[in-house]
Scaffold this motif. Structure first.
Motif, PDB file in Angstrom:
ATOM      1  N   MET A  30      51.707 -39.563  11.003  1.00 32.08           N
ATOM      2  CA  MET A  30      53.354 -39.588  10.672  1.00 32.08           C
ATOM      3  C   MET A  30      53.442 -41.215  10.178  1.00 32.08           C
ATOM      4  O   MET A  30      54.204 -41.050   9.246  1.00 32.08           O
ATOM      5  CB  MET A  30      54.026 -39.536  12.127  1.00 32.08           C
ATOM      6  CG  MET A  30      53.772 -38.270  12.698  1.00 32.08           C
ATOM      7  SD  MET A  30      53.943 -36.592  11.629  1.00 32.08           S
ATOM      8  CE  MET A  30      53.058 -35.504  12.091  1.00 32.08           C
ATOM      9  N   ARG A  31      52.512 -42.251  10.616  1.00 32.52           N
ATOM     10  CA  ARG A  31      52.792 -43.543  10.312  1.00 32.52           C
ATOM     11  C   ARG A  31      52.208 -43.903   8.987  1.00 32.52           C
ATOM     12  O   ARG A  31      52.819 -44.435   8.105  1.00 32.52           O
ATOM     13  CB  ARG A  31      52.456 -44.546  11.465  1.00 32.52           C
ATOM     14  CG  ARG A  31      53.276 -44.423  12.556  1.00 32.52           C
ATOM     15  CD  ARG A  31      52.913 -45.654  13.587  1.00 32.52           C
ATOM     16  NE  ARG A  31      51.452 -45.612  13.961  1.00 32.52           N
ATOM     17  CZ  ARG A  31      51.096 -44.850  15.138  1.00 32.52           C
ATOM     18  NH1 ARG A  31      52.085 -44.104  15.738  1.00 32.52           N
ATOM     19  NH2 ARG A  31      49.646 -44.871  15.317  1.00 32.52           N
ATOM     20  N   HIS A  32      50.869 -43.489   8.993  1.00 32.80           N
ATOM     21  CA  HIS A  32      50.113 -44.129   7.944  1.00 32.80           C
ATOM     22  C   HIS A  32      49.684 -42.914   6.778  1.00 32.80           C
ATOM     23  O   HIS A  32      49.492 -43.465   5.591  1.00 32.80           O
ATOM     24  CB  HIS A  32      48.707 -44.093   8.494  1.00 32.80           C
ATOM     25  CG  HIS A  32      48.570 -45.297   9.534  1.00 32.80           C
ATOM     26  ND1 HIS A  32      48.395 -46.585   9.349  1.00 32.80           N
ATOM     27  CD2 HIS A  32      48.480 -45.259  10.865  1.00 32.80           C
ATOM     28  CE1 HIS A  32      48.602 -47.261  10.399  1.00 32.80           C
ATOM     29  NE2 HIS A  32      48.513 -46.455  11.225  1.00 32.80           N
ATOM     30  N   VAL A  33      50.410 -41.866   6.621  1.00 30.20           N
ATOM     31  CA  VAL A  33      50.349 -41.046   5.586  1.00 30.20           C
ATOM     32  C   VAL A  33      51.911 -40.506   5.284  1.00 30.20           C
ATOM     33  O   VAL A  33      52.393 -40.951   4.213  1.00 30.20           O
ATOM     34  CB  VAL A  33      49.583 -39.624   5.900  1.00 30.20           C
ATOM     35  CG1 VAL A  33      49.708 -38.844   4.739  1.00 30.20           C
ATOM     36  CG2 VAL A  33      47.977 -40.293   6.185  1.00 30.20           C
ATOM     37  N   VAL A  34      52.552 -39.873   6.240  1.00 29.07           N
ATOM     38  CA  VAL A  34      54.064 -39.341   5.963  1.00 29.07           C
ATOM     39  C   VAL A  34      54.809 -40.495   5.813  1.00 29.07           C
ATOM     40  O   VAL A  34      55.910 -40.599   5.075  1.00 29.07           O
ATOM     41  CB  VAL A  34      54.404 -38.555   6.903  1.00 29.07           C
ATOM     42  CG1 VAL A  34      55.836 -37.911   6.770  1.00 29.07           C
ATOM     43  CG2 VAL A  34      53.401 -37.159   7.151  1.00 29.07           C
ATOM     44  N   GLY A  35      54.661 -41.580   6.745  1.00 30.62           N
ATOM     45  CA  GLY A  35      55.645 -42.853   6.751  1.00 30.62           C
ATOM     46  C   GLY A  35      55.645 -43.387   5.355  1.00 30.62           C
ATOM     47  O   GLY A  35      56.583 -44.408   5.389  1.00 30.62           O
ATOM     48  N   LEU A  36      54.490 -43.360   4.447  1.00 33.01           N
ATOM     49  CA  LEU A  36      54.731 -44.057   3.271  1.00 33.01           C
ATOM     50  C   LEU A  36      55.288 -43.528   2.112  1.00 33.01           C
ATOM     51  O   LEU A  36      55.645 -44.315   1.088  1.00 33.01           O
ATOM     52  CB  LEU A  36      53.247 -44.413   2.783  1.00 33.01           C
ATOM     53  CG  LEU A  36      52.202 -45.208   3.930  1.00 33.01           C
ATOM     54  CD1 LEU A  36      50.798 -45.384   3.388  1.00 33.01           C
ATOM     55  CD2 LEU A  36      52.937 -46.520   4.219  1.00 33.01           C
ATOM     56  N   VAL A  49      51.171 -29.992  11.681  1.00 33.98           N
ATOM     57  CA  VAL A  49      49.912 -30.836  12.159  1.00 33.98           C
ATOM     58  C   VAL A  49      49.644 -30.469  13.933  1.00 33.98           C
ATOM     59  O   VAL A  49      50.715 -30.760  14.524  1.00 33.98           O
ATOM     60  CB  VAL A  49      50.147 -32.358  12.187  1.00 33.98           C
ATOM     61  CG1 VAL A  49      49.021 -33.068  12.518  1.00 33.98           C
ATOM     62  CG2 VAL A  49      50.664 -32.629  10.824  1.00 33.98           C
ATOM     63  N   GLN A  50      48.569 -30.038  13.959  1.00 35.16           N
ATOM     64  CA  GLN A  50      48.452 -29.603  15.419  1.00 35.16           C
ATOM     65  C   GLN A  50      47.072 -30.229  15.929  1.00 35.16           C
ATOM     66  O   GLN A  50      46.281 -30.886  15.122  1.00 35.16           O
ATOM     67  CB  GLN A  50      48.134 -28.139  15.611  1.00 35.16           C
ATOM     68  CG  GLN A  50      49.254 -27.156  15.318  1.00 35.16           C
ATOM     69  CD  GLN A  50      50.080 -26.998  16.658  1.00 35.16           C
ATOM     70  OE1 GLN A  50      51.146 -26.559  16.508  1.00 35.16           O
ATOM     71  NE2 GLN A  50      49.485 -27.359  17.755  1.00 35.16           N
ATOM     72  N   ALA A  82      42.005 -37.560   4.875  1.00 36.04           N
ATOM     73  CA  ALA A  82      41.946 -36.237   4.558  1.00 36.04           C
ATOM     74  C   ALA A  82      43.346 -35.575   4.439  1.00 36.04           C
ATOM     75  O   ALA A  82      43.625 -34.731   3.709  1.00 36.04           O
ATOM     76  CB  ALA A  82      41.126 -35.535   5.777  1.00 36.04           C
ATOM     77  N   VAL A  83      44.277 -35.921   5.636  1.00 42.50           N
ATOM     78  CA  VAL A  83      45.521 -35.044   5.401  1.00 42.50           C
ATOM     79  C   VAL A  83      46.371 -35.918   4.055  1.00 42.50           C
ATOM     80  O   VAL A  83      46.988 -34.932   3.614  1.00 42.50           O
ATOM     81  CB  VAL A  83      46.585 -35.450   6.663  1.00 42.50           C
ATOM     82  CG1 VAL A  83      47.806 -35.163   6.318  1.00 42.50           C
ATOM     83  CG2 VAL A  83      45.766 -35.080   7.837  1.00 42.50           C
ATOM     84  N   GLN A  84      46.166 -36.985   3.816  1.00 45.98           N
ATOM     85  CA  GLN A  84      46.725 -37.446   2.511  1.00 45.98           C
ATOM     86  C   GLN A  84      46.241 -36.837   1.243  1.00 45.98           C
ATOM     87  O   GLN A  84      46.898 -36.319   0.500  1.00 45.98           O
ATOM     88  CB  GLN A  84      46.499 -38.896   2.435  1.00 45.98           C
ATOM     89  CG  GLN A  84      47.157 -39.316   1.263  1.00 45.98           C
ATOM     90  CD  GLN A  84      46.350 -40.606   0.568  1.00 45.98           C
ATOM     91  OE1 GLN A  84      45.149 -40.667   0.381  1.00 45.98           O
ATOM     92  NE2 GLN A  84      47.073 -41.774   0.453  1.00 45.98           N
ATOM     93  N   GLN A  85      44.829 -36.586   1.082  1.00 47.79           N
ATOM     94  CA  GLN A  85      44.390 -35.797   0.110  1.00 47.79           C
ATOM     95  C   GLN A  85      44.848 -34.382   0.153  1.00 47.79           C
ATOM     96  O   GLN A  85      45.144 -33.802  -0.724  1.00 47.79           O
ATOM     97  CB  GLN A  85      42.878 -35.945   0.047  1.00 47.79           C
ATOM     98  CG  GLN A  85      42.187 -37.455  -0.023  1.00 47.79           C
ATOM     99  CD  GLN A  85      42.689 -37.806  -1.446  1.00 47.79           C
ATOM    100  OE1 GLN A  85      42.675 -37.109  -2.403  1.00 47.79           O
ATOM    101  NE2 GLN A  85      43.175 -38.879  -1.635  1.00 47.79           N
ATOM    102  N   LEU A  86      44.767 -33.707   1.305  1.00 45.51           N
ATOM    103  CA  LEU A  86      45.422 -32.165   1.398  1.00 45.51           C
ATOM    104  C   LEU A  86      46.900 -32.200   0.669  1.00 45.51           C
ATOM    105  O   LEU A  86      47.156 -31.202   0.009  1.00 45.51           O
ATOM    106  CB  LEU A  86      45.435 -31.751   2.772  1.00 45.51           C
ATOM    107  CG  LEU A  86      44.010 -31.342   3.346  1.00 45.51           C
ATOM    108  CD1 LEU A  86      44.114 -31.233   4.778  1.00 45.51           C
ATOM    109  CD2 LEU A  86      43.454 -30.444   2.592  1.00 45.51           C
ATOM    110  N   VAL A  90      40.451 -30.605  10.300  1.00 51.01           N
ATOM    111  CA  VAL A  90      39.956 -32.092   9.921  1.00 51.01           C
ATOM    112  C   VAL A  90      39.433 -32.781  11.133  1.00 51.01           C
ATOM    113  O   VAL A  90      39.881 -32.922  12.247  1.00 51.01           O
ATOM    114  CB  VAL A  90      41.447 -33.034   9.734  1.00 51.01           C
ATOM    115  CG1 VAL A  90      40.774 -34.415   9.275  1.00 51.01           C
ATOM    116  CG2 VAL A  90      42.056 -32.301   8.325  1.00 51.01           C
ATOM    117  N   PRO A  91      38.112 -33.105  10.909  1.00 50.17           N
ATOM    118  CA  PRO A  91      37.233 -33.757  11.909  1.00 50.17           C
ATOM    119  C   PRO A  91      38.219 -35.210  12.308  1.00 50.17           C
ATOM    120  O   PRO A  91      38.337 -36.182  11.326  1.00 50.17           O
ATOM    121  CB  PRO A  91      35.922 -33.943  11.322  1.00 50.17           C
ATOM    122  CG  PRO A  91      35.879 -32.998  10.305  1.00 50.17           C
ATOM    123  CD  PRO A  91      37.165 -32.719   9.661  1.00 50.17           C
TER     124      PRO A  91
END
Length: 294
Positions: A97-103, A85-86, A261-265, A250-251
């Protein structure tokens, strides 16, 4: 179109028929400056719909991650995922990190935030510290910033001679091809925000006592280099978006969309692995009989 978890409500809008992987991939001719940072490719809903959709897919993401982890523990699978993630400061990396990976189950995730290199790290080739943090089989490894800093901030601030950072693009491509050959699924995401949105986010941090800890005065100094960073990102995207490890832009002016978008990727790449539960290496019926006798 991604399937929605059956045990979830039907209130959230669903991703469109176009996979996020296709909608966000950097292909030949991509121009970063032409991207609308408030766009929502592959999603037709509003904020509330996006937030609902994010929740709808939590269970599936957790299940796929657990399957990959189980296959490494209960089998001989070497599959793992590296999510890079850049993005410019305030682009939303922490929210990912909190809302996608953190789950996802913490035992199956390894997050590394790469800071300014230490003296020891500077004494080694630039990929040395990256290799030390690669995920083990079954793990989703997440890089908050990454080896790309060595062709971004290093380039913008002239930290090494141009001929040195210029050689790193091909080195990075070879490195990532090697990861893919070793059964690492590489997902590279750039969270792309506008200069105006970054300015607003920094202002909000200054306006709130509970956000002062997130403010870095150096972020304002870095804004002076915005055009140089955009140029550096453009070249990194062009030269390092390969068939083996493409870039996805990702816009990110809309936080809710960037997280979705990151979750779906992640989901689309995990689904493509066609994961299953490892087969038992014992006689299940025999063990049931033994258990019943206790």
């Amino acid at each position: 179109m991604a399937k929605k978890s059956k045990n979830k409500s039907d209130k959230g809008s669903q991703p469109s028929a176009t996979p996020f992987t296709d909608a966000l991939k950097v292909s030949e001719g991509f121009v970063l400056a032409d991207l609308d940072t408030r766009a929502t490719p592959a999603f037709d809903g509003k904020k509330k719909d996006g937030q609902a959709a994010l929740a709808d897919y939590d269970d599936e993401l957790s299940t796929l991650q657990e399957k990959m982890y189980a296959a490494s523990v209960g089998g001989d699978s070497r599959r793992r995922v590296l999510l890079v993630v850049q993005g410019m400061d305030t682009s939303g990396k922490g929210g990912i990190m909190r809302h996608v990976v953190g789950l996802v189950d913490p035992q199956g995730v390894q997050i590394t935030a790469f800071k300014q290199p230490t003296a020891e790290e500077l004494s080694h080739p630039f990929l040395w510290r990256i290799r030390k943090r690669l995920p083990e089989p079954g793990i989703i490894g997440v890089f908050d910033r990454s080896h790309y800093e060595d062709v971004l901030i290093v380039r913008v601030h002239d930290l090494v001679p141009p001929q040195q950072w210029a050689r790193r693009y091909s080195t990075i491509n070879d490195f990532e091809q090697g990861l893919v050959d070793d059964e690492v699924t590489v997902i590279k995401v750039m969270l792309h925000i506008s200069s105006d949105e970054q300015k607003d986010r920094l202002a909000r941090r200054l306006d709130r006592d509970d956000k002062h800890w997130k403010f870095n005065p150096g972020d304002i100094d870095e804004r002076k280099h915005w055009p140089a960073y955009q140029e550096a990102y453009q070249e990194a995207l062009e030269r390092c978006s390969t068939d083996a490890a493409p870039w996805f832009v990702v816009p990110a002016d809309r936080r809710w969309y960037a997280r979705l978008a990151v979750q779906q990727l992640l989901l689309e790449h995990l689904r493509a692995l066609d994961l299953g539960w490892p087969k038992a290496d014992f006689d299940v019926e025999h063990e049931k009989e033994r258990l019943a006798r206790t």
